[in-house]
Design a protein around this motif. Structure first.
Motif, mmCIF file in Angstrom:
data_model
loop_
_atom_site.group_PDB
_atom_site.id
_atom_site.type_symbol
_atom_site.label_atom_id
_atom_site.label_comp_id
_atom_site.label_asym_id
_atom_site.label_seq_id
_atom_site.Cartn_x
_atom_site.Cartn_y
_atom_site.Cartn_z
ATOM 1 N N GLU A 1 1.813 1.628 -2.533
ATOM 2 C CA GLU A 1 1.003 1.068 -1.454
ATOM 3 C C GLU A 1 -0.445 1.512 -1.563
ATOM 4 N N ILE B 1 -2.115 2.344 -4.303
ATOM 5 C CA ILE B 1 -2.830 1.699 -5.410
ATOM 6 C C ILE B 1 -3.133 0.236 -5.055
ATOM 7 N N ARG B 2 -2.200 -0.417 -4.321
ATOM 8 C CA ARG B 2 -2.460 -1.810 -3.904
ATOM 9 C C ARG B 2 -3.663 -1.876 -2.976
ATOM 10 N N LYS B 3 -3.710 -0.875 -2.063
ATOM 11 C CA LYS B 3 -4.810 -0.852 -1.095
ATOM 12 C C LYS B 3 -6.139 -0.638 -1.819
ATOM 13 N N LEU B 4 -6.147 0.329 -2.765
ATOM 14 C CA LEU B 4 -7.384 0.624 -3.494
ATOM 15 C C LEU B 4 -7.842 -0.596 -4.289
ATOM 16 N N ARG B 5 -6.852 -1.279 -4.873
ATOM 17 C CA ARG B 5 -7.190 -2.477 -5.656
ATOM 18 C C ARG B 5 -7.764 -3.563 -4.768
ATOM 19 N N ARG B 6 -7.119 -3.717 -3.577
ATOM 20 C CA ARG B 6 -7.616 -4.743 -2.637
ATOM 21 C C ARG B 6 -9.072 -4.470 -2.286
ATOM 22 N N GLU B 7 -9.359 -3.208 -2.002
ATOM 23 C CA GLU B 7 -10.723 -2.843 -1.615
ATOM 24 C C GLU B 7 -11.698 -3.074 -2.765
ATOM 25 N N ALA B 8 -11.270 -2.601 -3.976
ATOM 26 C CA ALA B 8 -12.157 -2.748 -5.131
ATOM 27 C C ALA B 8 -12.408 -4.211 -5.444
ATOM 28 N N MET B 9 -11.340 -5.030 -5.401
ATOM 29 C CA MET B 9 -11.479 -6.453 -5.712
ATOM 30 C C MET B 9 -12.344 -7.132 -4.670
ATOM 31 N N GLN C 1 -14.711 -5.811 -3.025
ATOM 32 C CA GLN C 1 -16.094 -5.431 -3.263
ATOM 33 C C GLN C 1 -16.706 -6.283 -4.374
ATOM 34 N N ARG D 1 -15.731 -9.260 -5.324
ATOM 35 C CA ARG D 1 -15.937 -10.643 -4.851
ATOM 36 C C ARG D 1 -17.205 -10.743 -3.997
#
Lengths: 151, 362
Positions: free
Chosen positions: B343, B345-353, B355, B357
């Motif tokens: 969860e 890593i998914r959250k970090l990826r969501r935030e990074a992606m 950013q 975009r």
């Protein structure tokens, strides 16, 4: 071992022979002798461990090397003698037979018990030791010097 | 978050039943007896006793059978059994000078009193597979040579007489015991020796080899290597005197090491010591080299930062049961732990992606 002036030397010697003997040898000799003295068990055979120690550099500070299994047992004959058995390994019968032998060795029958149990065990141990020593001696290196080639 | 989960009992039972069957192997082949293991795989039995830290060849052989030949698993079984035994006491230090030697060699003195006795060694064999052993086990009996009993004094005692070897300091009569107190650092030499003698043979060998290759070099000669039986003596309270409780086979290695002298010590040879249950020659030599490397502080040597000088590194990683326990536990279910990682890593990826975009949109 003997003649050292230690009043316990003889008992120490037979207890050591009993402790180091093969359990099967003790059982066979015990059965053959057919001893069945009346006795009370003071401490039922109990398996435990003894921490074996060594010395740093063979002569220095003691350190703990590891444990070995030991079984102990104590009995009192109807005639009053108390016998203790401490033997290597986990042989409850071995410990019981050692304790009874120790007690019998303190009675008037000591000589007969020694001849029937202790002496054969001591001889068996001595024979095992001699055979190994002879095999070891056969692997002892005899050095010889080669004749040098130069003048 | 910790969530208890139940299930898998049937699968576990079936796995254990299959394990028992696999352990037994093909039924048209005779089953191995514990006595066969004890008599014919003696060096495996010795290793299990040394690292299991319990001298009992029957138990060690049983453990090897149960563990299907996995020696660390067998050592684990012995260590577990050991904890169930009451401790009757501690022995007198064994007198290795009085050892009935099967083998005794010195790499430093050719004509040592008592001689060079090779014993049943693999040395000087050609390391060629012997296909006769696959056919039948018939062996000719070993030659014997009747000889008057000869004392075999420790080689070190000769150097000791000339003051050429560093003397061994006395220590407490009752040494510290790492099976009773957690191992704390700095560890005195008796504690280090206890840890090394029950340590993993492969680990101790690797550490010893590193000193030979130059990490804390202390060029060692094997002054003496002896293998044989020693009596174990202990005082018995109810008797009021000591008796021999038994006999153990031991391997002892004493090394003599070059030493230039230091601020506190004159130039003289120093010593490393190895003592191990059973015939465990590689382990005893390794132990002596690592013991010597760990002694840098008391001999006033420099710490050159070598792994074998680092007692925390050596002592905390030498025990294969601790190591395998921690290592193997990571294969057991960590579903919840991993779920939270997932969860995160998914959250970090969501935030990074998100950013990325956003930056692209600007």
């Amino acid at each position: 071992m003997d003649g050292s002036g230690d009043p316990n030397a003889a008992r120490k010697a037979w207890l050591s022979v009993l402790a180091k003997a093969q359990a099967a040898d003790v059982a066979a000799l015990w059965a053959e002798a057919g001893y069945a003295p009346d006795h009370e068990v003071l401490r039922a055979p109990e398996i435990g461990a003894v921490m074996v120690r060594g010395r740093a550099g063979a002569v220095g500070a003691p350190f703990n090397l590891g444990e070995m299994t030991v079984t102990r047992c104590s009995v009192r004959l109807a005639s009053g003698e108390v016998g203790h058995g401490y033997v290597q390994g986990r042989g409850k019968d071995h410990a019981m037979q050692a304790a009874l032998t120790d007690a019998l060795m303190q009675t008037a029958d000591a000589v007969a018990v020694e001849n029937a149990i202790v002496t054969p065990l001591r001889n068996a141990a001595e024979a095992r030791r001699t055979t190994r020593a002879a095999k070891a001696a056969a692997t002892k290196v005899d050095f010889f010097t080669m004749v040098r080639g130069e003048d | 978050m910790y969530v208890a989960v139940k299930g898998g009992e049937k699968a576990i039972d079936a796995a254990h039943a299959w394990l028992a069957e696999e352990r037994r192997g093909p039924e048209d082949v005779a089953e191995l007896s514990v006595d066969q293991i004890k008599g014919q795989l003696k060096l495996a039995v010795n290793r299990v006793m040394a690292e299991g830290s319990l001298y009992d060849p029957d138990l060690a052989a049983l453990a090897i059978k149960q563990a299907r030949g996995d020696l660390i698993e067998a050592i684990f079984l012995i260590r577990a059994y050991r904890t169930t035994l009451p401790r009757f006491g501690g022995s007198e230090p064994v007198d290795t000078e009085a050892m009935a030697c099967d083998r005794r060699v010195s790499a430093t003195f050719k004509d040592a009193p008592g001689g060079q006795v090779l014993g049943p060694t693999f040395d000087y064999t050609h390391r060629l597979l012997d296909f006769k052993l696959a056919a039948d086990g018939e062996v000719p009996s070993a030659p014997e040579r009747a000889e008057a009993p000869e004392t075999k004094p420790h080689i070190m005692s000769f150097l000791d007489r000339e003051d050429l070897i560093q003397p061994e300091p006395e220590g407490a009569e009752t040494p510290p015991d790492l099976t009773r107190e957690p191992l704390e650092l700095p560890a005195a030499r008796p504690l280090r020796l206890q840890s090394l003698t029950r340590g993993d043979e492969g680990f101790i060998l690797g550490m010893a080899y590193s000193t030979q290759r130059g990490y804390a070099r202390n060029h060692a000669f094997v002054a003496e290597l002896r293998i044989g039986a020693c009596a174990v003596e202990m005082g018995i309270p109810e008797l009021g005197f000591a008796i021999e409780l038994g006999e153990v086979e031991l391997t002892e290695c004493e090394t003599v090491n070059q030493f230039q002298g230091s601020k506190t010590e004159p130039p003289q040879f120093t010593r490393g010591y190895g003592l191990v249950f059973g015939m465990c020659e590689r382990k005893a030599i390794s132990m002596a080299l690592v013991d010597r490397a760990l002694r840098w502080k008391e001999l006033g040597e420099d710490n050159v930062g070598a792994p074998a000088q680092d007692e925390e590194f050596v002592l905390y990683h030498a025990d294969n049961i601790q190591a395998t326990g921690f290592l193997e536990h990571i294969k057991l279910p960590h579903y919840v732990d991993f779920q939270s990682e997932l969860e995160l890593i998914r959250k970090l990826r969501r935030e990074a992606m998100g950013q990325v975009r956003q930056e692209a949109a600007e």
